[in-house]
Design a protein around this motif. Structure first.
Motif, PDB file in Angstrom:
ATOM      1  N   UNK A 140       0.858  -1.174   0.000  1.00 45.54           N
ATOM      2  CA  UNK A 140       0.000   0.000   0.000  1.00 45.54           C
ATOM      3  C   UNK A 140       0.899   1.230   0.000  1.00 45.54           C
ATOM      4  N   UNK A 141       0.436   2.311  -0.611  1.00 43.79           N
ATOM      5  CA  UNK A 141       1.271   3.515  -0.644  1.00 43.79           C
ATOM      6  C   UNK A 141       1.504   4.083   0.755  1.00 43.79           C
ATOM      7  N   UNK A 142       0.622   3.768   1.711  1.00 42.27           N
ATOM      8  CA  UNK A 142       0.784   4.295   3.071  1.00 42.27           C
ATOM      9  C   UNK A 142       1.705   3.436   3.929  1.00 42.27           C
ATOM     10  N   UNK A 143       2.105   2.277   3.440  1.00 40.79           N
ATOM     11  CA  UNK A 143       2.907   1.353   4.243  1.00 40.79           C
ATOM     12  C   UNK A 143       4.105   2.012   4.903  1.00 40.79           C
ATOM     13  N   UNK A 144       4.874   2.871   4.233  1.00 40.86           N
ATOM     14  CA  UNK A 144       6.062   3.441   4.893  1.00 40.86           C
ATOM     15  C   UNK A 144       5.767   4.497   5.954  1.00 40.86           C
ATOM     16  N   UNK A 145       4.524   4.957   6.075  1.00 41.35           N
ATOM     17  CA  UNK A 145       4.247   6.037   7.023  1.00 41.35           C
ATOM     18  C   UNK A 145       4.567   5.654   8.457  1.00 41.35           C
ATOM     19  N   UNK A 146       4.195   4.429   8.846  1.00 43.10           N
ATOM     20  CA  UNK A 146       4.512   4.007  10.214  1.00 43.10           C
ATOM     21  C   UNK A 146       6.003   4.071  10.487  1.00 43.10           C
ATOM     22  N   UNK A 147       6.800   3.748   9.470  1.00 41.53           N
ATOM     23  CA  UNK A 147       8.253   3.752   9.621  1.00 41.53           C
ATOM     24  C   UNK A 147       8.830   5.163   9.604  1.00 41.53           C
ATOM     25  N   UNK A 148       7.958   6.163   9.406  1.00 41.24           N
ATOM     26  CA  UNK A 148       8.369   7.569   9.398  1.00 41.24           C
ATOM     27  C   UNK A 148       7.775   8.327  10.580  1.00 41.24           C
ATOM     28  N   UNK A 149       7.186   7.603  11.525  1.00 43.09           N
ATOM     29  CA  UNK A 149       6.617   8.252  12.695  1.00 43.09           C
ATOM     30  C   UNK A 149       5.226   8.791  12.492  1.00 43.09           C
ATOM     31  N   UNK A 150       4.494   8.255  11.495  1.00 44.57           N
ATOM     32  CA  UNK A 150       3.109   8.680  11.243  1.00 44.57           C
ATOM     33  C   UNK A 150       2.224   7.440  11.359  1.00 44.57           C
ATOM     34  N   UNK A 151       1.733   7.129  12.558  1.00 47.14           N
ATOM     35  CA  UNK A 151       0.896   5.944  12.736  1.00 47.14           C
ATOM     36  C   UNK A 151      -0.422   6.064  11.961  1.00 47.14           C
ATOM     37  N   UNK A 152      -0.867   4.957  11.410  1.00 49.97           N
ATOM     38  CA  UNK A 152      -2.151   4.938  10.720  1.00 49.97           C
ATOM     39  C   UNK A 152      -2.779   3.561  10.877  1.00 49.97           C
ATOM     40  N   UNK A 153      -4.059   3.517  10.655  1.00 46.64           N
ATOM     41  CA  UNK A 153      -4.789   2.254  10.615  1.00 46.64           C
ATOM     42  C   UNK A 153      -5.614   2.220   9.339  1.00 46.64           C
ATOM     43  N   UNK A 154      -6.010   1.043   8.942  1.00 42.53           N
ATOM     44  CA  UNK A 154      -6.872   0.908   7.771  1.00 42.53           C
ATOM     45  C   UNK A 154      -8.155   0.231   8.195  1.00 42.53           C
TER      46      UNK A 154
END
Length: 415
Positions: A140-154
């Motif tokens: 998913x395009x959002x996959x790297x966000x967690x690794x950048x300090x931007x937590x997300x859920x789907x």
């Protein structure tokens, strides 16, 4: 420059109709492979050291090994190919029974997209069934966000959800450069995929992908999916310094994420500026284009022979701007005429697309005609056959099979 002349031929004695491709079986993929970050090399041919578990990028074009590159990579770079290579966006997904069956067993999207063995298995599902020329990583395009300090859920019904959206400078205090140990499932999956298909009779390209900074920022600022983009567009006016700071942070990490995917086994990278087409051209020039250029420049300095594709839905007003980002391939949506697009783009730019996804609900004759028209208008070479958007839910699998089989048999170029 491409025109509308037919530049390919159908082998004599072969029928247009009744082509139904292979139907594959669903099975799990095997073991785990390690990988390491590498320094600055220059191309895409990758060899594997079983002793060290490391993937090493070495030069292909300089050593006369272009013919060993997958057809898709050669076409993207402008090398000679016998026919347009073909793959589909959203190639693995809910239209396939194999995917629905696996999803019933593993109902969480993030579990499916962040577990190495599941990523590999899902990525290979369409290959087992249809033998496309490219396998795009299931992610998913959002996959790297967690690794950048931007937590997300789907949320399975609402889509991505970010609890702490960025609206001011202080909201970025926890953002940091991407940490690759938090996306190691991506690197491991890419390595396994390379090994899984390396002995195939017609080796497909392994494709990585990333989201463009603007498209990622829409989720980070809005906090969820949106159809209006009101919050982020207003933030561009009220606090442009916040937007530029966010976009630069995203661009820096996404550039490194491209490196990581290439070093792990990806032979081409697609940049999805999915929502870039929602911007007026003047805004795209400020808030999207420069950050895509930053990524492309970074990657091309290290990997000049790894083709980069840029896709933006609704890109009709942006074509000339998109080609100026430095990418090798422009992905076209289905609302553009392929012949018109070729006339607007430079002759050294390859194109991808752009059959209407709805055509896959049509008759096999209708699908065949759409492929004929697309290939004829794209001209000979520098064309990657694809849809103009992702495969739609409910698309008949036999029609997807026909798309690929028809191109294999009748998409031949004149020599």
């Amino acid at each position: 420059m491409g025109g509308t002349n037919v530049m390919w031929s159908r082998p004599r004695g072969m029928s247009k109709s009744g082509l139904i491709g292979r139907q594959g079986m669903h099975c799990a993929s095997g073991g785990m492979h390690g990988q390491s970050r590498t320094s600055s090399f220059t191309a895409v041919h990758v060899s594997t050291s079983e002793d060290l578990g490391k993937r090493v990028v070495t030069s292909a074009s300089a050593s006369g090994e272009e013919k060993e590159l997958p057809r898709l990579v050669r076409a993207a770079l402008g090398h000679e190919v016998d026919r347009p290579p073909a793959w589909m966006m959203r190639q693995a997904g809910r239209y396939q029974k194999a995917y629905r069956d696996l999803s019933a067993k593993y109902p969480g999207f993030r579990q499916r997209s962040e577990t190495t063995d599941l990523i590999v298995d899902i990525t290979l599902q369409p290959y087992r069934s249809f033998k496309p020329d490219g396998l795009i990583l299931f992610s998913d395009i959002l996959t790297p966000l967690n690794a950048m300090g931007i937590p997300f859920e789907i949320d399975e019904t609402k889509g991505p959800m970010i609890d702490a959206p960025v609206r001011e400078m202080g909201d970025m205090k926890d953002m940091h450069e991407i940490e690759f140990d938090k996306v190691d499932f991506v690197g491991k999956a890419l390595g396994i995929l390379r090994d899984e298909v390396k002995s195939a009779e017609d080796v497909p390209a392994i494709l990585g992908f990333v989201g463009a900074p603007w498209t990622l920022a829409t989720y980070v600022v809005e906090g969820k999916s949106t159809n209006a983009y009101k919050v982020i567009k207003c933030l561009c006016d009220s606090s442009p310094e916040v937007m530029h700071a966010l976009l630069q942070k995203l661009a820096d990490s996404i550039a490194l994420y491209c490196d990581y995917q290439i070093e792990s086994g990806a032979q081409s990278i697609q940049i999805f500026d999915s929502w870039g087409g929602q911007l007026p051209p003047a805004m795209w020039d400020k808030f999207s284009g420069p950050y895509i250029k930053h990524i492309v420049s970074h990657v091309k300095q290290k990997y000049p022979n790894v083709p980069l594709t840029l896709y933006a839905q609704g890109c009709g007003g942006l074509l000339e701007r998109m080609q100026d980002t430095g990418v090798d391939v422009i992905g076209l949506d289905w609302t553009l005429d392929m012949g018109d697009a070729k006339k607007r783009l430079r002759s050294d730019i390859s194109v991808q697309g752009n059959v209407d996804p709805a055509k896959l609900f049509s008759t096999k004759e209708g699908i065949s005609q759409a492929i004929d028209d697309c290939i004829a208008k794209a001209g000979q070479g520098r064309h990657v056959l694809n849809l103009g958007h992702g495969v739609m839910v409910g698309t008949p699998e036999e029609n997807v099979a026909h798309f690929f089989e028809y191109n294999r048999q009748f998409g031949k170029y004149n020599k």
